[in-house]
Design an enzyme around this catalytic site. Structure first.
Site, PDB file in Angstrom:
ATOM      1  N   ASN A  51       0.786  -1.051  -0.023  1.00 38.22           N
ATOM      2  CA  ASN A  51       0.032  -0.011  -0.010  1.00 38.22           C
ATOM      3  C   ASN A  51       1.015   1.236  -0.049  1.00 38.22           C
ATOM      4  O   ASN A  51       1.204   1.746   1.207  1.00 38.22           O
ATOM      5  CB  ASN A  51      -0.854  -0.009   0.991  1.00 38.22           C
ATOM      6  CG  ASN A  51      -1.870   1.231   1.044  1.00 38.22           C
ATOM      7  OD1 ASN A  51      -1.761   1.981   0.282  1.00 38.22           O
ATOM      8  ND2 ASN A  51      -2.802   1.268   2.150  1.00 38.22           N
ATOM      9  N   ASP A  52       1.087   2.005  -1.300  1.00 38.48           N
ATOM     10  CA  ASP A  52       2.284   2.819  -1.384  1.00 38.48           C
ATOM     11  C   ASP A  52       1.568   4.038  -0.779  1.00 38.48           C
ATOM     12  O   ASP A  52       2.296   5.289  -0.900  1.00 38.48           O
ATOM     13  CB  ASP A  52       2.853   2.991  -2.523  1.00 38.48           C
ATOM     14  CG  ASP A  52       1.955   3.211  -3.776  1.00 38.48           C
ATOM     15  OD1 ASP A  52       0.746   3.447  -3.509  1.00 38.48           O
ATOM     16  OD2 ASP A  52       2.538   2.998  -4.976  1.00 38.48           O
ATOM     17  N   SER A  53       0.297   4.107  -0.475  1.00 35.19           N
ATOM     18  CA  SER A  53      -0.169   5.455   0.226  1.00 35.19           C
ATOM     19  C   SER A  53       0.373   5.649   1.670  1.00 35.19           C
ATOM     20  O   SER A  53       0.350   6.704   2.207  1.00 35.19           O
ATOM     21  CB  SER A  53      -1.617   5.435   0.189  1.00 35.19           C
ATOM     22  OG  SER A  53      -2.219   4.646   1.208  1.00 35.19           O
TER      23      SER A  53
ATOM     24  N   GLU B 176      -6.926   3.007  -2.016  1.00 35.64           N
ATOM     25  CA  GLU B 176      -5.624   2.800  -1.085  1.00 35.64           C
ATOM     26  C   GLU B 176      -6.248   3.512   0.289  1.00 35.64           C
ATOM     27  O   GLU B 176      -5.895   3.423   1.418  1.00 35.64           O
ATOM     28  CB  GLU B 176      -4.433   3.524  -1.782  1.00 35.64           C
ATOM     29  CG  GLU B 176      -3.936   2.675  -2.648  1.00 35.64           C
ATOM     30  CD  GLU B 176      -2.513   3.354  -3.210  1.00 35.64           C
ATOM     31  OE1 GLU B 176      -2.523   4.650  -3.360  1.00 35.64           O
ATOM     32  OE2 GLU B 176      -1.913   2.385  -3.667  1.00 35.64           O
TER      33      GLU B 176
ATOM     34  N   ARG C 175       1.137   9.761   1.669  1.00 30.55           N
ATOM     35  CA  ARG C 175       0.057   9.993   0.782  1.00 30.55           C
ATOM     36  C   ARG C 175      -1.192   9.766   1.404  1.00 30.55           C
ATOM     37  O   ARG C 175      -2.203  10.570   1.123  1.00 30.55           O
ATOM     38  CB  ARG C 175       0.305   9.088  -0.273  1.00 30.55           C
ATOM     39  CG  ARG C 175       1.340   9.524  -1.430  1.00 30.55           C
ATOM     40  CD  ARG C 175       1.576   8.378  -2.414  1.00 30.55           C
ATOM     41  NE  ARG C 175       0.296   8.122  -3.104  1.00 30.55           N
ATOM     42  CZ  ARG C 175      -0.004   6.989  -3.940  1.00 30.55           C
ATOM     43  NH1 ARG C 175       0.868   6.192  -3.877  1.00 30.55           N
ATOM     44  NH2 ARG C 175      -0.963   6.922  -4.621  1.00 30.55           N
TER      45      ARG C 175
END
Length: 274
Positions: A42-44, A202, A192
C-alpha cells in the site's frame, strides 16, 4: 558498455542468493524482520518520518517474505540443494518466531511495528493497541499470513473473524477499518494517505487487488461459499446486483476498485459509516 553478451554466465540461483543476502542485511538488528524502507504494497502509507524507514516493519512484507522463503526452500530441495533448503527453512522458522514475538500482541497482528533504536518497547500501529494513528485493523497482514501459512489454524480463524466483523463492507473488504485522518494536507505518520485529496481504494474503500487476495485467503481456509460471494461483489457484471448503492463499473479486462461519491475527504471521514 556496448551491450554485448559477457563471457560469464550465472544461473538464476546466483541472483537469488544475492537478493537473499541483501534481505538479511536489511533485518532490524536482533531480529529476522525486514525493514520497511520506502513502503510496502500500500504505497499510500509511505513513512513521513525518515526514521521509520529504518526502524519500522510491515507485517505484510514479512509474511510475503516468509512465504517466498518456504517456496524457494522447496525449489532447492527438489534441486538436490538440501543444505540451502534447510538453511532457508530455518530462516523462515526464525521469522515466524519473531512475528509472534514482536508483531502479534494480545492475539492480533499489527499492520506495522516501530522499533526503538535504543532498545525500548516496540510500538504497534494499525492494531487495537495503536494510540498514534487512530486505526485498529489492517487487512493485508491478515490475508497474506493466512495465504502464506504463517498463522496457526487458531490464529487464522481468529483473524478471519476480525476481517468479517470489522473490514468486510458492502463493497467488499477494505484495507483498514477506517481511513487515515485527513487534516487538510499536513503529514505526520503516513505521507500520501494523509494528504491525498482523492478518497478511493488505497485511502479507505475496496481495493480490488486486495479483495481478490482476501478471496485467496478464503480459498486457503476452504470457505467456498464466502469465496464465491467475494467474487460476485468484485465482478463488474454482477456488482450492481450484490452491492445495492453501486453504479455499474468499467467492464474491460480488469475489474475496478471502489470510488466514493463524496465531494471531499472531510465529508468522507464524517460519513464513513454510510
Amino acid at each position: 558498455e556496448d551491450l554485448a553478451a559477457t563471457a560469464r554466465r550465472d544461473p538464476v540461483s546466483v541472483h537469488v542468493e544475492k537478493l537473499l543476502a541483501t534481505v538479511r542485511e536489511r533485518f532490524i538488528p536482533g531480529t529476522c524482520l525486514i525493514r520497511y524502507g520506502e513502503g510496502d504494497w500500500n504505497d499510500s502509507l509511505q513513512p513521513a518520518d525518515p526514521r521509520m524507514r529504518d526502524w519500522m516493519v510491515s507485517s505484510w512484507t514479512v509474511a510475503l517474505l516468509f512465504q517466498q522463503l518456504n517456496r524457494y526452500a522447496a525449489v532447492m530441495d527438489q534441486a538436490g540443494q538440501t543444505g540451502v533448503s534447510a538453511e532457508l527453512a530455518a530462516l523462515a522458522r526464525a521469522m515466524r518466531a519473531d512475528v509472534n514475538r514482536h508483531l502479534i500482541r494480545d492475539g492480533s497482528i499489527a499492520g506495522y511495528a516501530l522499533f526503538d533504536p535504543d532498545g525500548g518497547p516496540t510500538e504497534l500501529l494499525l492494531h487495537p493497541g495503536d494510540s498514534r494513528t487512530g486505526l485498529t485493523w489492517s487487512l493485508l497482514p491478515m490475508t497474506r499470513s493466512i495465504i502464506a501459512g504463517l498463522f496457526t489454524a487458531d490464529q487464522a480463524d481468529a483473524h478471519r473473524a476480525v476481517i468479517r466483523d470489522t473490514l468486510l463492507f458492502a463493497d467488499g473488504v477494505r484495507l483498514m477499518d477506517r481511513p487515515v485522518a485527513y487534516h487538510g494536507g499536513p503529514e505526520t505518520v503516513f505521507r500520501r494517505a494523509e494528504s491525498a485529496a482523492f478518497f478511493g481504494r488505497e485511502i479507505g474503500l475496496m481495493y480490488v487487488h486486495a479483495h481478490l487476495r482476501y478471496g485467496e485467503a478464503l480459498a486457503a481456509l476452504g470457505e467456498a461459499d464466502a469465496l464465491w460471494e467475494a467474487l460476485l461483489v468484485a465482478s463488474p457484471v454482477s456488482v450492481a446486483d450484490h452491492v445495492a448503492p453501486a453504479t455499474p463499473r468499467q467492464r474491460n479486462t480488469y475489474f475496478s476498485s471502489s470510488d466514493a461519491a463524496f465531494p471531499d475527504r472531510y465529508r468522507a471521514s464524517a460519513d464513513w459509516e454510510e
